[in-house]
Motif scaffolding. Structure first.
Motif, PDB file in Angstrom:
ATOM      1  N   ALA A  46      -3.204   0.015   4.254  1.00 42.44           N
ATOM      2  CA  ALA A  46      -3.985   1.224   3.999  1.00 42.44           C
ATOM      3  C   ALA A  46      -5.382   1.103   4.586  1.00 42.44           C
ATOM      4  CB  ALA A  46      -4.057   1.485   2.495  1.00 42.44           C
ATOM      5  N   ASP A  89       0.823  -1.207   0.000  1.00 44.48           N
ATOM      6  CA  ASP A  89       0.000   0.000   0.000  1.00 44.48           C
ATOM      7  C   ASP A  89       0.860   1.261   0.000  1.00 44.48           C
ATOM      8  OD1 ASP A  89      -2.484  -1.329   0.027  1.00 44.48           O
ATOM      9  OD2 ASP A  89      -2.362  -1.636   2.183  1.00 44.48           O
ATOM     10  N   TYR A 114     -11.635   4.519   0.423  1.00 45.87           N
ATOM     11  CA  TYR A 114     -10.952   3.246   0.193  1.00 45.87           C
ATOM     12  C   TYR A 114     -11.832   2.305  -0.611  1.00 45.87           C
ATOM     13  CZ  TYR A 114      -8.288  -0.997   1.083  1.00 45.87           C
ATOM     14  OH  TYR A 114      -7.561  -2.151   0.917  1.00 45.87           O
ATOM     15  N   GLY A 135      -2.625   8.412  -5.089  1.00 39.00           N
ATOM     16  CA  GLY A 135      -2.569   8.538  -3.636  1.00 39.00           C
ATOM     17  C   GLY A 135      -2.777   9.967  -3.185  1.00 39.00           C
ATOM     18  N   LEU A 183      -0.414   4.934  -0.362  1.00 41.36           N
ATOM     19  CA  LEU A 183      -0.884   5.794   0.722  1.00 41.36           C
ATOM     20  C   LEU A 183       0.245   6.668   1.252  1.00 41.36           C
ATOM     21  CD1 LEU A 183      -2.853   6.869   2.773  1.00 41.36           C
ATOM     22  CD2 LEU A 183      -2.535   4.771   4.116  1.00 41.36           C
TER      23      LEU A 183
END
Length: 269
Positions: free
Chosen positions: A192, A84, A212, A151, A87
């Motif tokens: 994340a 992730d 998300y 992101g 992020l």
């Protein structure tokens, strides 16, 4: 002095630097026209930032460069697992622009222009691939633009969403300050999804979880038109136009003093 300036810029986000201790390693000898062409954060054994610098570049270039603020902004989050990385890179990419504008290093208009242009580069990069797939391939498949800028787009959307949902009482700044209070000392790697759930918990909202669910598994870059309308940003082919309707929200994000600790001075680094 360059590092001190960058740490103070990041510390102004909520009145203190996000980590009590930080190792900074500066290695001269890097080639190229940029003052710090290579830099990265390490977490093992405590947080550290390594900068490979071209010591022959003028010192003014270091102060006006985004690299140090970007790398130090990674420390606004606890360690995020590599699956992730969008992020952690998104937070750093968003705040490299916001914090430099707040510090007066970059005009607010230029900061918005850089972000809008970055979002468009991310949109054009790796169509037909989810954000998770783009992140998996970012170091070998040429997908880094999608990772960094999607992101950052999600962080901008979260910032605007929080400010709208709470009449300006909460923002990405306050969310990160609360996250630091509860979770900065954790040693585990966060996903994340876990971090977004924690950010929802500390803000008492559903802003992060909804983002998300909408975007993590989507093949499409986030649709930013509603966010641009809220901010009064009108993109054009060559530039952007800032409309009066969104001036207050834009100023709340970019202007000096509009952080989680507005009015608090003497931030420690």
């Amino acid at each position: 002095q360059w590092i001190i300036d960058a740490t103070q810029t990041v510390a102004k986000l909520y009145g203190r630097f996000p980590q009590p201790r930080l190792q900074v390693v500066i290695a001269p000898g890097a080639r190229g026209n940029e003052p710090a062409p290579v830099a990265y954060v390490m977490r093992g054994g405590g947080p550290a930032v390594h900068f490979f610098v071209n010591q022959h570049r003028p010192i003014e270039e270091f102060f006006n460069d985004w690299t140090a603020v970007h790398e130090l902004s990674h420390l606004l989050l606890p360690y995020v697992n590599s699956d992730d990385a969008w992020l952690s890179e998104g937070v750093a990419t968003y705040y490299q622009n916001v914090l430099l504008a707040r510090a007066g290093r970059v005009p607010a208009l230029a900061a918005w222009q850089r972000m809008v242009a970055g979002f468009e580069r991310g949109r054009r990069n790796t169509r037909g691939m989810t954000l998770a797939q783009a992140t998996e391939n970012m170091f070998r498949g040429g997908t880094s633009l999608r990772v960094y800028w999607e992101g950052a787009a999600m962080i901008l959307m979260a910032d605007v969403g929080l400010r709208q949902a709470t009449a300006g009482k909460q923002s990405m700044d306050t969310a990160l300050a609360a996250l630091n209070e509860c979770c900065a000392g954790t040693q585990r790697a966060w996903s994340a999804q876990q971090l977004f759930a924690q950010l929802d918990a500390v803000t008492g909202t559903h802003v992060f979880g909804e983002l998300y669910q909408q975007h993590q598994a989507s093949n499409d870059f986030p649709e930013l038109a509603p966010t641009y309308r809220a901010l009064g940003i009108f993109p054009s082919r060559e530039n952007i136009e800032l409309l009066p309707e969104g001036a207050a929200l834009r100023e709340a994000i970019m202007s000096p003093g509009n952080s989680a600790q507005a009015g608090r001075s003497g931030a420690k680094t």
